[in-house]
Design a protein around this motif. Structure first.
Motif, PDB file in Angstrom:
ATOM      1  N   HIS A 153     -50.609 -13.934   3.512  1.00  0.00           N
ATOM      2  CA  HIS A 153     -49.369 -14.551   3.035  1.00  0.00           C
ATOM      3  C   HIS A 153     -49.652 -15.402   1.793  1.00  0.00           C
ATOM      4  O   HIS A 153     -50.810 -15.757   1.526  1.00  0.00           O
ATOM      5  CB  HIS A 153     -48.741 -15.403   4.141  1.00  0.00           C
ATOM      6  N   HIS A 210     -45.030 -17.959   5.019  1.00  0.00           N
ATOM      7  CA  HIS A 210     -44.927 -16.784   5.873  1.00  0.00           C
ATOM      8  C   HIS A 210     -43.740 -15.948   5.396  1.00  0.00           C
ATOM      9  O   HIS A 210     -42.705 -16.478   5.038  1.00  0.00           O
ATOM     10  CB  HIS A 210     -44.714 -17.204   7.331  1.00  0.00           C
ATOM     11  N   GLY A 226     -45.555 -11.970   1.421  1.00  0.00           N
ATOM     12  CA  GLY A 226     -46.926 -11.543   1.680  1.00  0.00           C
ATOM     13  C   GLY A 226     -47.353 -10.290   0.933  1.00  0.00           C
ATOM     14  O   GLY A 226     -46.621  -9.757   0.092  1.00  0.00           O
ATOM     15  N   SER A 256     -47.362  -5.905  -2.813  1.00  0.00           N
ATOM     16  CA  SER A 256     -47.230  -7.363  -2.742  1.00  0.00           C
ATOM     17  C   SER A 256     -45.814  -7.804  -3.071  1.00  0.00           C
ATOM     18  O   SER A 256     -45.210  -7.319  -4.027  1.00  0.00           O
ATOM     19  CB  SER A 256     -48.212  -8.013  -3.718  1.00  0.00           C
ATOM     20  N   ALA A 309     -54.360 -14.097  -2.047  1.00  0.00           N
ATOM     21  CA  ALA A 309     -53.715 -13.325  -0.976  1.00  0.00           C
ATOM     22  C   ALA A 309     -54.061 -11.840  -1.092  1.00  0.00           C
ATOM     23  O   ALA A 309     -54.348 -11.180  -0.091  1.00  0.00           O
ATOM     24  CB  ALA A 309     -52.208 -13.535  -1.012  1.00  0.00           C
ATOM     25  N   SER A 324     -56.077  -9.763   1.744  1.00  0.00           N
ATOM     26  CA  SER A 324     -55.554  -8.558   2.408  1.00  0.00           C
ATOM     27  C   SER A 324     -56.508  -7.383   2.198  1.00  0.00           C
ATOM     28  O   SER A 324     -56.718  -6.579   3.112  1.00  0.00           O
ATOM     29  CB  SER A 324     -54.139  -8.225   1.907  1.00  0.00           C
ATOM     30  N   VAL A 331     -54.280 -19.160   2.068  1.00  0.00           N
ATOM     31  CA  VAL A 331     -53.636 -17.857   2.313  1.00  0.00           C
ATOM     32  C   VAL A 331     -54.152 -17.208   3.593  1.00  0.00           C
ATOM     33  O   VAL A 331     -53.595 -16.219   4.055  1.00  0.00           O
ATOM     34  CB  VAL A 331     -53.820 -16.870   1.134  1.00  0.00           C
TER      35      VAL A 331
END
Ligand SMILES: Nc1ncnc2c1ncn2[C@@H]1O[C@H](COP(=O)(O)OP(=O)(O)O)[C@@H](O)[C@H]1O
Ligand SMILES: C[C@@](O)(CCOP(=O)(O)O)CC(=O)O
Length: 320
Positions: free
Chosen positions: A19, A42, A45, A103, A116, A120, A161
């Motif tokens: 996030h 949140h 993300g 994203s 972020a 990920s 993040v």
């Protein structure tokens, strides 16, 4: 804040998520060892899908670039660095993979998109190898990406993040803060990119030229942050808002605000926010305003859009 849609992975595909974040207090001062507070965003993300490449090459598909990772342009450097660090950490540094990065986080707005995306990607790599990185390993991987993005990052983005709750960060350590009362924030995009590296460099130059005055401001930002942590714990929104306003003034004096950011802060105050400030590196990016409740957040968001923000997001920090 709308939810970024997460899709089911196709067979042979693994996924990773992260996030966005907003710095509530202490940006810039944190570079000099002061504390800072960041909150998770949140619902805003990034998702990365990964699979072993059927070709003899690593490919990346994203909103910024699609093609062979070896031909990726400079702005993709942090992503490639994060991918390489993650593959090394799973003991498979020469693996050829395909990445699909989607994203919802606008980049270069102080919302932590680089950290972020790297988080990920790292989580997707771990998933593909049927493992999970412990938080320190993940942090090291993301810092490798952040170092390419920003030079010498404090590390706050990489923690913020990855953690689901607000954190107090100082000199490499992140601690979760217990929240006393629900906090509703409105984020307003100034519509302008901010370069964190340029903003950090500007503050450093001013501090070198006038260490006593600028050092005093950094010390005051540190005091503000620690008072704010107490107020977040006790749930005193009035006190948090007052500290946000003071922090914005100090960030302006450090040279990282802009007329657009100042006018958005003024608009938030006029619309009844408890407080408002720029968030992140500044010189563009976003303003963060503390609303009274959900209804006033809607009014605040509308006022900020009327004042010129091309988009706004509303987010909450839940009590623990
Ligand atoms: N959608 C995306 N796809 C691929 N890489 C991205 C994406 N969004 C951000 N990034 C990575 O993050 C970098 C932006 O970092 P930066 O300008 O510091 O923004 P932020 O302040 O949001 O972290 C990009 O150059 C790229 O490396
Ligand atoms: C400005 C700074 O304190 C916060 C990070 O900025 P940004 O959220 O990435 O724009 C830089 C840092 O902590 O390394």
């Amino acid at each position: 804040m709308h939810n970024s849609s997460q899709t089911e992975p196709a067979q042979g595909t693994s996924q990773g998520f992260a996030h966005a974040k907003a710095i509530l207090f202490g940006e810039h001062a944190v570079v000099y060892g002061s504390p800072a507070v960041a909150v998770p965003l949140h619902g805003l993300g990034v998702q990365t899908d990964i699979r072993r490449s059927p070709h003899q090459e690593t490919r990346i598909e994203s909103q910024l670039f699609s093609g062979n990772a070896q031909t990726a342009p400079e702005p993709m450097g942090p992503v490639v660095a994060g991918l390489n660090a993650a593959l090394k950490a799973v003991g498979n540094p020469d693996a050829e993979v395909e990445l699909l990065i989607r994203s919802a986080i606008p980049h270069s707005r102080g919302l932590g998109s680089s950290a972020a995306v790297a988080t990920s990607v790292a989580r997707a790599v771990a998933n593909l190898h049927a493992t999970v990185f412990d938080e320190n390993t993940l942090h090291e991987i993301v810092q490798a990406a952040e170092t390419v993005a920003h030079g010498r990052p404090s590390g706050i983005d990489a923690w913020a993040v990855a953690k689901p709750a607000p954190i107090r960060f100082q000199t490499g350590c992140a601690q979760t803060i217990d929240v006393g009362q629900r906090l509703v924030f409105v984020l307003a995009d100034s519509g302008h990119h901010g370069s964190t590296a340029e903003a950090v460099g500007g503050v450093r130059a001013r501090r070198d030229a006038d260490p006593v005055r600028i050092g005093g401001m950094i010390d005051r930002l540190a005091e503000i942050t620690d008072s704010a942590v107490d107020n977040i714990r006790s749930g005193d929104r009035g006190a948090i808002g007052t500290l946000m306003n003071e922090a914005h003034g100090l960030l302006g004096s450090l040279g990282v605000s802009t007329p657009t950011l100042d006018s958005l802060v003024d608009a938030a105050t006029a619309a009844g926010a408890w407080g408002a400030k720029l968030t992140g590196g500044g010189l563009g990016g976003c303003v963060l305003a503390l609303a009274d409740d959900d209804d006033s957040a809607e009014e605040l968001a509308e006022a900020l859009r009327k004042a010129g923000a091309p988009r706004t997001w509303t987010t909450e920090v839940r009590p623990t």
